[in-house]
Write an enzyme that holds these catalytic residues in place. Structure first.
Site, PDB file in Angstrom:
ATOM      1  N   HIS A 166       0.831  -1.201   0.000  1.00  0.00           N
ATOM      2  CA  HIS A 166       0.000   0.000   0.000  1.00  0.00           C
ATOM      3  C   HIS A 166       0.868   1.255   0.000  1.00  0.00           C
ATOM      4  O   HIS A 166       2.071   1.206   0.259  1.00  0.00           O
ATOM      5  CB  HIS A 166      -0.934   0.024   1.218  1.00  0.00           C
ATOM      6  CG  HIS A 166      -0.218   0.165   2.531  1.00  0.00           C
ATOM      7  ND1 HIS A 166       0.484  -0.855   3.113  1.00  0.00           N
ATOM      8  CD2 HIS A 166      -0.093   1.233   3.367  1.00  0.00           C
ATOM      9  CE1 HIS A 166       1.018  -0.446   4.250  1.00  0.00           C
ATOM     10  NE2 HIS A 166       0.691   0.823   4.425  1.00  0.00           N
ATOM     11  N   ASP A 168       0.476   4.989   1.907  1.00  0.00           N
ATOM     12  CA  ASP A 168      -0.307   5.438   3.057  1.00  0.00           C
ATOM     13  C   ASP A 168      -1.488   6.322   2.652  1.00  0.00           C
ATOM     14  O   ASP A 168      -1.339   7.298   1.913  1.00  0.00           O
ATOM     15  CB  ASP A 168       0.584   6.194   4.043  1.00  0.00           C
ATOM     16  CG  ASP A 168       1.562   5.273   4.754  1.00  0.00           C
ATOM     17  OD1 ASP A 168       1.277   4.060   4.839  1.00  0.00           O
ATOM     18  OD2 ASP A 168       2.605   5.766   5.222  1.00  0.00           O
ATOM     19  N   HIS A 320       4.732   0.067   0.055  1.00  0.00           N
ATOM     20  CA  HIS A 320       5.460  -0.706   1.050  1.00  0.00           C
ATOM     21  C   HIS A 320       4.562  -1.790   1.631  1.00  0.00           C
ATOM     22  O   HIS A 320       3.334  -1.723   1.543  1.00  0.00           O
ATOM     23  CB  HIS A 320       6.021   0.192   2.154  1.00  0.00           C
ATOM     24  CG  HIS A 320       5.000   0.968   2.924  1.00  0.00           C
ATOM     25  ND1 HIS A 320       4.413   2.119   2.439  1.00  0.00           N
ATOM     26  CD2 HIS A 320       4.440   0.755   4.151  1.00  0.00           C
ATOM     27  CE1 HIS A 320       3.553   2.588   3.325  1.00  0.00           C
ATOM     28  NE2 HIS A 320       3.538   1.771   4.366  1.00  0.00           N
ATOM     29  N   ARG A 336       4.597   6.737  13.752  1.00  0.00           N
ATOM     30  CA  ARG A 336       4.822   7.402  12.474  1.00  0.00           C
ATOM     31  C   ARG A 336       4.159   8.772  12.449  1.00  0.00           C
ATOM     32  O   ARG A 336       3.152   9.017  13.109  1.00  0.00           O
ATOM     33  CB  ARG A 336       4.337   6.543  11.311  1.00  0.00           C
ATOM     34  CG  ARG A 336       2.906   6.766  10.887  1.00  0.00           C
ATOM     35  CD  ARG A 336       2.490   5.904   9.716  1.00  0.00           C
ATOM     36  NE  ARG A 336       1.271   6.431   9.106  1.00  0.00           N
ATOM     37  CZ  ARG A 336       0.434   5.728   8.369  1.00  0.00           C
ATOM     38  NH1 ARG A 336       0.659   4.439   8.145  1.00  0.00           N
ATOM     39  NH2 ARG A 336      -0.648   6.297   7.844  1.00  0.00           N
TER      40      ARG A 336
END
Length: 360
Positions: A166, A168, A320, A336
């Protein structure tokens, strides 16, 4: 850059929390019932445009900089992210735009400093459904512990690693530019820390590896990116969906505003259908592209985390996937920060990374 108003909550902290310590004590994420209005549109001017093409502020001050693969991934030693000058931030922005993902080891940066650094690159994104630490809605923790509230989700969702590719929250109108991820707690077995690696794929190289005929067919097409399933899953667990706008259309091939290179902007995490094709055509083409990304070992990089390592990647030109091989080996935790960027666009006059290299 003009940040959108009321993009994040502002709080004055007298005593800063240590979320690594919180994670050691058990599941700590909060899911408040706070909702937000639609994310406002804004003009994004990428700081990489202000960078030194040679990126000397990084290369002259690092103890070591090296590429992990020819197509994606660079590691920097000897620089602390919480001590960057503005010039280093600009040069880092360019390096990430060129290399896709940049890694740093042994970083001291905390979530509060992460918010400050992230804000330099764009408005901070508050996740539509994810839990967050107390008072830090812009911080999205990655938390896994066996028998915790997220245990069943991990075991049900991550059935096969390739399903996890995906970019983000690509379903936003102006999806993320950079994500900063720090892992501070690693899973372990009897032989020490093991598991929990992450894969990144270069969307520049993924585009370049397609045949010329397929490139021509997909350029100019648009695909729907949706967070509806994610929102429905959260609502089913009793969590608040913070915003209603969870679906937008973006080009299948996008142009990066700094490098000017074309990138394949599609992934199974949030891409749902191609506009203008019937369901069978759309499903077949998307399946081909998903398999192309997952099987593109020549444009992947796999990063083995060490405690307090940080990865910074450009969601515009990478996908990723987490390697979820640690579900019986204890806690994995990190946090994150994600920044918004421009609305994805396609410039038919832009070149691919390969074309740019050949023409130098």
């Amino acid at each position: 850059m003009t940040p959108p108003p009321q993009q994040t909550e502002t709080t004055v902290f007298q005593d800063r929390i240590d979320i690594k310590q919180l994670a050691a004590g058990g599941f700590y994420l909060e899911f408040p019932k706070t909702t937000y209005s639609k994310l406002p549109e804004f003009e994004h001017i990428d700081v990489g445009l202000q960078a030194d093409p040679k990126k000397l502020s990084l290369y002259d001050n690092a103890t070591k900089i090296f590429d992990l693969t020819p197509n994606i991934g660079t590691e920097i030693h000897g620089i602390q992210l919480n001590q960057l000058t503005d010039q280093q931030k600009n040069d880092l922005g360019l390096l990430i735009a060129e290399r896709g993902v940049v890694f740093f080891r042994d970083q001291k940066i905390n979530p509060y400093e992460g918010k400050e650094l992230g804000s330099y690159y764009g408005p901070l994104h508050i996740h539509n459904v994810g839990g967050h630490p107390p008072g830090l809605p812009e911080v999205l923790p990655l938390y896994y512990a066996k028998d915790s509230p997220v245990d069943k989700y991990y075991k049900d969702f991550f059935i096969r690693g390739s399903d996890g590719w995906h970019s983000d929250v690509s379903y936003e109108l102006q999806p993320p530019g950079f994500t900063f991820l720090k892992i501070d707690t690693l899973p372990s077995n009897q032989n020490g820390n093991v598991g929990g690696d992450t894969l990144w794929a270069s969307s520049y190289a993924a585009y370049d590896r397609l045949s010329d005929d397929l490139k021509k067919r997909i350029e100019g097409l648009e695909a729907v990116h949706s967070g509806k399933e994610q929102a429905a899953g959260a609502a089913g667990q009793g969590h608040t969906v913070r915003r209603k706008d969870v679906e937008y259309t973006h080009p299948l091939v996008r142009t990066h505003p700094v490098t000017g290179w074309k990138a394949l902007f599609v992934q199974p995490g949030f891409t749902r259908r191609i506009v203008g094709l019937n369901r069978h055509e759309s499903d077949a083409l998307l399946k081909l592209l998903y398999q192309h990304i997952a099987g593109g070992y020549d444009f992947h990089v796999r990063f083995k985390w060490t405690q307090d390592a940080v990865a910074v990647w450009d969601n515009r030109i990478t996908s990723h996937a987490a390697i979820v091989d640690y579900l019986d080996f204890g806690i994995r935790h990190g946090w994150r920060i994600t920044t918004q960027a421009e609305r994805p666009f396609y410039n038919p006059n832009s070149k691919s990374q390969k074309e740019s290299r050949i023409n130098k």
